[in-house]
Design an enzyme around this catalytic site. Structure first.
Site, PDB file in Angstrom:
ATOM      1  CE  LYS A  22      -3.787  -2.474   2.067  1.00 28.07           C
ATOM      2  NZ  LYS A  22      -4.437  -2.991   3.260  1.00 28.07           N
ATOM      3  CD  GLN A  63      -3.398  -4.698   6.318  1.00 33.11           C
ATOM      4  OE1 GLN A  63      -3.292  -3.725   5.582  1.00 33.11           O
ATOM      5  NE2 GLN A  63      -4.015  -5.812   5.931  1.00 33.11           N
ATOM      6  CG  ASP A  81      -9.919  -0.945   4.359  1.00 38.22           C
ATOM      7  OD1 ASP A  81      -9.614  -1.171   3.175  1.00 38.22           O
ATOM      8  OD2 ASP A  81      -9.262  -1.355   5.332  1.00 38.22           O
TER       9      ASP A  81
END
Ligand code: NAP
Length: 287
Positions: free
Chosen positions: A54, A98, A121
């Site tokens: 990322k 994460q 997200d």
């Protein structure tokens, strides 16, 4: 039948180029680059790789990125207080924690603590709720939105098609179903309790496999001319594979995504797109 390969890597490259151009145009106006902050708690090796990917992707499009690494023994309160600080920080446009977080931390509480406007997200209930109702302006989970983008950019029409999704997770299967519904597909969702799953998959015009079982779906499970999207990713002795038997599908289906190089790169591209979208909305810029 010749099977077309849906090249997620190439489509992701195109999306990144478009985002890079947008960021460059904002820079020309003297605006700062969008900034994404990723929080990584603990030492999970797969998570470390995802986070590094990322960071790299942010660099490619000249987006600012920061990774906050916190030790395994971090308490839930410590993590929540970092999220609260980032929510308040106007220089931060996107926040991502994460997953998975260590077992002593309630991941639900963590995801709900992120400002929905910075939830790149798309996991916050405000965003999943917007997806449910079709309200505009929400953040959509990156894997399913990447799949829709990939299908559209490959010139495949969705409207009126029977889309069968194997898997009903909050991250992939459920948002996938809602997005395909929004695109006017007729949607069937299968899961581990579905009896005779082939009865459904063999009727699919578009079949999306997201069960997390290596090569679970062979050529006998799809109809001739179907479009197959393989979300699964598995490391096996013979290399990486998906939830479908890729080689067996060739010659039978009209189009298929490879593993690797299909859905995976699209997921990261959509994460970047979500961060740019969050930035534009926070800066009052017209997308
Ligand atoms: P998950 O949370 O484990 O969900 C798996 C889903 O598949 C569940 O709904 C489960 O049903 C269903 N399932 C399991 N075994 C089944 C069976 N034998 N028959 C029918 N359905 C079955 O997984 P996920 O997070 O959705 O991810 C799915 C796969 O996609 C994994 O391989 C993951 O690594 C991969 N993935 C890839 C990307 C990417 O960017 N490429 C992103 C996300 C995920 P129940 O609900 O009944 O248990």
């Amino acid at each position: 039948m010749e099977t077309k390969l849906i090249d997620g890597k190439q489509i992701a490259r195109e999306i990144r180029a478009e985002l890079k151009e947008k960021i460059a145009s904002y820079a020309e106006k003297g605006l700062p680059a969008p900034k994404m902050v990723v929080i990584l708690v603990g030492e999970d090796p797969a998570s470390k790789v995802y986070v590094a990917n990322k960071e790299k992707a942010c660099g490619w499009i000249h987006m600012q990125s920061e990774t906050i690494r916190m030790p395994e023994e971090t308490t839930q309160e410590e993590l929540l207080s970092v999220i609260r600080r980032l929510n308040e920080d106007d220089t931060v446009n996107g926040i991502l924690v994460q997953l998975p977080v260590p077992k002593h931390i309630d991941s639900e509480a963590v995801l709900m603590a992120i400002d929905p406007a910075k939830d790149v997200d798309g996991f916050h209930v405000v965003n999943t709720g917007k997806l449910f109702t079709g309200a505009s302006g929400g953040m959509v989970s990156c894997t399913p939105s990447g799949i829709v983008e990939m299908i559209k950019r490959s010139g495949i029409s969705i409207e009126g098609k029977h889309c069968v999704i194997a898997g009903r997770s909050n991250i992939v299967g459920k948002p996938m179903a809602l997005l395909m519904l929004q695109e006017n597909a007729t949607v069937t969702i299968c899961h581990s309790r579905t009896t005779d799953i082939g009865r459904y998959t063999r009727d699919a015009d578009i079949f999306i496999a997201a069960v997390g079982k290596p090569k679970m779906f062979g050529a006998d499970m799809v109809k001739e001319g179907a479009v197959v999207i393989d979300v699964g990713i598995h490391r096996t002795e013979d290399g990486l594979c998906g939830d479908t038997d890729f080689d067996a599908m060739l010659g039978k289906v009209a189009a298929i995504t490879p593993v690797p190089g299909g859905v995976g790169p699209m997921t990261i591209a959509m994460l970047l797109a979500n961060c740019v979208k969050a930035y534009e909305s926070q800066m009052g810029l017209k997308a």
